[in-house]
Scaffold this motif. Structure first.
Motif, PDB file in Angstrom:
ATOM      1  N   SER A 203     -57.629  22.832  -8.902  1.00  0.00           N
ATOM      2  CA  SER A 203     -56.649  23.567  -8.105  1.00  0.00           C
ATOM      3  C   SER A 203     -57.388  24.614  -7.292  1.00  0.00           C
TER       4      SER A 203
ATOM      5  N   LEU B 158     -53.441  21.097  -2.904  1.00  0.00           N
ATOM      6  CA  LEU B 158     -54.467  21.616  -3.804  1.00  0.00           C
ATOM      7  C   LEU B 158     -54.072  22.961  -4.413  1.00  0.00           C
TER       8      LEU B 158
ATOM      9  N   TYR C 297     -53.822  19.730   2.922  1.00  0.00           N
ATOM     10  CA  TYR C 297     -54.592  20.336   1.836  1.00  0.00           C
ATOM     11  C   TYR C 297     -53.755  21.284   0.980  1.00  0.00           C
TER      12      TYR C 297
ATOM     13  N   ARG D  22     -60.772  18.496  -4.552  1.00  0.00           N
ATOM     14  CA  ARG D  22     -59.842  17.376  -4.721  1.00  0.00           C
ATOM     15  C   ARG D  22     -60.473  16.267  -5.564  1.00  0.00           C
TER      16      ARG D  22
END
Length: 57
Positions: free
Chosen positions: A25, A46, A43, A20
């Motif tokens: 990604s 992401l 999360y 992050r």
């Protein structure tokens, strides 16, 4: 030997927080990571939107 002590989750959290910070990604091909993200929906962002169905997210 270390199963159930939360070490895997600690490692995954560290790796995802680092991704992050770096603007990366995540493609959770590892079942453990995928399951961890499922349990921690903050999360999911992401994982690219177009890849989420592939991982059931």
């Amino acid at each position: 030997m270390y199963e159930g002590q939360g070490l895997g989750g600690t490692l995954v959290r560290f790796a995802l927080d680092d991704a992050r910070k770096r603007g990366l990604s995540v493609y959770p091909d590892c079942p453990f990571v995928r399951g961890w993200i499922e349990k921690h929906p903050d999360y999911v962002d992401l994982v690219p939107v177009e890849a989420r169905p592939q991982y059931g997210l």
